[in-house]
Scaffold this active site. Structure first.
Site, PDB file in Angstrom:
ATOM      1  N   HIS A   1      -9.714  -0.265  -2.981  1.00 16.81           N
ATOM      2  CA  HIS A   1      -9.785  -1.583  -3.620  1.00 16.81           C
ATOM      3  C   HIS A   1      -9.655  -2.713  -2.589  1.00 16.81           C
ATOM      4  CE1 HIS A   1      -5.544  -0.714  -3.246  1.00 16.81           C
ATOM      5  NE2 HIS A   1      -5.236  -1.952  -3.566  1.00 16.81           N
TER       6      HIS A   1
ATOM      7  N   LYS B   1       5.149   1.529   0.905  1.00 14.71           N
ATOM      8  CA  LYS B   1       6.079   1.347  -0.215  1.00 14.71           C
ATOM      9  C   LYS B   1       7.536   1.564   0.208  1.00 14.71           C
ATOM     10  CE  LYS B   1       2.849   2.337  -3.971  1.00 14.71           C
ATOM     11  NZ  LYS B   1       2.318   1.020  -3.988  1.00 14.71           N
TER      12      LYS B   1
ATOM     13  N   ARG C   1      -7.155 -14.144   0.636  1.00 14.41           N
ATOM     14  CA  ARG C   1      -7.935 -15.381   0.670  1.00 14.41           C
ATOM     15  C   ARG C   1      -7.329 -16.431  -0.265  1.00 14.41           C
ATOM     16  NH1 ARG C   1     -11.632 -17.307  -2.537  1.00 14.41           N
ATOM     17  NH2 ARG C   1     -11.975 -15.338  -3.613  1.00 14.41           N
TER      18      ARG C   1
ATOM     19  N   GLY D   1      -2.323  -1.840  -8.045  1.00 12.92           N
ATOM     20  CA  GLY D   1      -3.344  -2.629  -7.344  1.00 12.92           C
ATOM     21  C   GLY D   1      -4.765  -2.243  -7.687  1.00 12.92           C
TER      22      GLY D   1
ATOM     23  N   ASP E   1      -3.630  -6.408  -8.302  1.00 17.86           N
ATOM     24  CA  ASP E   1      -3.905  -7.426  -7.276  1.00 17.86           C
ATOM     25  C   ASP E   1      -4.572  -8.642  -7.915  1.00 17.86           C
ATOM     26  OD1 ASP E   1      -2.924  -5.690  -5.319  1.00 17.86           O
ATOM     27  OD2 ASP E   1      -4.911  -4.921  -4.825  1.00 17.86           O
TER      28      ASP E   1
ATOM     29  N   ASP F   1      -1.326  -1.543   4.832  1.00 24.06           N
ATOM     30  CA  ASP F   1      -1.560  -0.480   5.803  1.00 24.06           C
ATOM     31  C   ASP F   1      -2.894  -0.786   6.480  1.00 24.06           C
ATOM     32  OD1 ASP F   1      -2.138   1.747   7.262  1.00 24.06           O
ATOM     33  OD2 ASP F   1      -1.854   3.168   5.624  1.00 24.06           O
TER      34      ASP F   1
ATOM     35  N   THR G   1       3.606   0.873  -9.255  1.00 28.84           N
ATOM     36  CA  THR G   1       4.585   1.788  -8.680  1.00 28.84           C
ATOM     37  C   THR G   1       5.577   1.062  -7.786  1.00 28.84           C
ATOM     38  OG1 THR G   1       2.894   3.510  -8.680  1.00 28.84           O
ATOM     39  CG2 THR G   1       4.847   3.933  -7.362  1.00 28.84           C
ATOM     40  N   THR G   2       5.102   0.089  -7.040  1.00 37.26           N
ATOM     41  CA  THR G   2       5.991  -0.672  -6.155  1.00 37.26           C
ATOM     42  C   THR G   2       7.095  -1.322  -6.965  1.00 37.26           C
ATOM     43  OG1 THR G   2       4.151  -1.089  -4.637  1.00 37.26           O
ATOM     44  CG2 THR G   2       6.080  -2.519  -4.441  1.00 37.26           C
TER      45      THR G   2
ATOM     46  N   THR H   1       3.276  -5.083  -8.222  1.00 38.15           N
ATOM     47  CA  THR H   1       2.272  -4.191  -8.773  1.00 38.15           C
ATOM     48  C   THR H   1       2.944  -2.865  -9.119  1.00 38.15           C
ATOM     49  OG1 THR H   1       1.667  -3.638  -6.498  1.00 38.15           O
ATOM     50  CG2 THR H   1       0.278  -5.237  -7.634  1.00 38.15           C
TER      51      THR H   1
ATOM     52  N   HIS I   1       0.862  -1.181   0.000  1.00 43.02           N
ATOM     53  CA  HIS I   1       0.000   0.000   0.000  1.00 43.02           C
ATOM     54  C   HIS I   1       0.902   1.236   0.000  1.00 43.02           C
ATOM     55  CE1 HIS I   1      -3.544  -2.415   1.828  1.00 43.02           C
ATOM     56  NE2 HIS I   1      -3.656  -2.329   0.517  1.00 43.02           N
TER      57      HIS I   1
ATOM     58  N   ASP J   1     -10.323  -6.368  -3.468  1.00 40.98           N
ATOM     59  CA  ASP J   1      -9.249  -7.028  -4.212  1.00 40.98           C
ATOM     60  C   ASP J   1      -8.146  -7.501  -3.270  1.00 40.98           C
ATOM     61  OD1 ASP J   1     -10.577  -6.454  -6.595  1.00 40.98           O
ATOM     62  OD2 ASP J   1      -9.477  -4.587  -6.896  1.00 40.98           O
TER      63      ASP J   1
END
Length: 136
Positions: free
Chosen positions: A87, A12, A96, A55, A60, A80, A36-37, A34, A8, A90
């Site tokens: 989202h 980051k 899960r 994400g 995600d 976070d 920007t990360t 994902t 999140h 997601d």
């Protein structure tokens, strides 16, 4: 092994610091992240990373598809927990899927360090169990 790196916005910096600190171990594996990360890890840690969408724009879900297809081995998702995410469904679905398919998941730096150290030591028997189940 194939490792997902997700964070999140407020986490980051922590994930990039983690990637820099454990660059030697991470560089021996296929990394996925994902948006920007992933770009930040490439630029700041100098690691090779396959980048998906951000994400909220489906990244995600792209990670989730890899998990559901038995094509992801470990997930580092620095979340976070104190900030609402637009989202969130997601994010919850991704977590899960990790549980459904027995994919090791770290949502904070402490757990991430333990998983990475275990990977470095060769503690990947859980993956062999999954492969045996899939072949039956």
């Amino acid at each position: 092994m194939k490792i997902a790196l997700i964070a999140h916005d407020s986490k980051k910096d922590s994930l990039v610091e983690f990637a820099i600190a454990y660059k030697e171990i991470l560089s021996q594996h296929e990394l996925y992240a994902t948006g920007t990360t992933g770009r930040r890890i490439i630029e700041e840690a100098g690691l090779s990373v396959t980048c998906f969408r951000s994400g909220p724009l489906g990244g995600d879900q792209q990670m989730g598809a890899m998990i559901a297809n038995n094509d992801m081995d470990m997930v580092f998702f620095f979340r976070d927990p104190l900030t609402a995410q637009p989202h969130e469904p997601d994010c919850t679905a991704l977590i899960r899927l990790c549980d459904v398919y027995n994919i090791p998941l770290a949502t904070n730096m402490g757990t991430a360090e333990i998983l990475l150290k275990g990977l470095q030591e060769g503690f990947v028997d859980w993956r062999l169990i999954q492969e045996r189940k899939s072949s039956n």
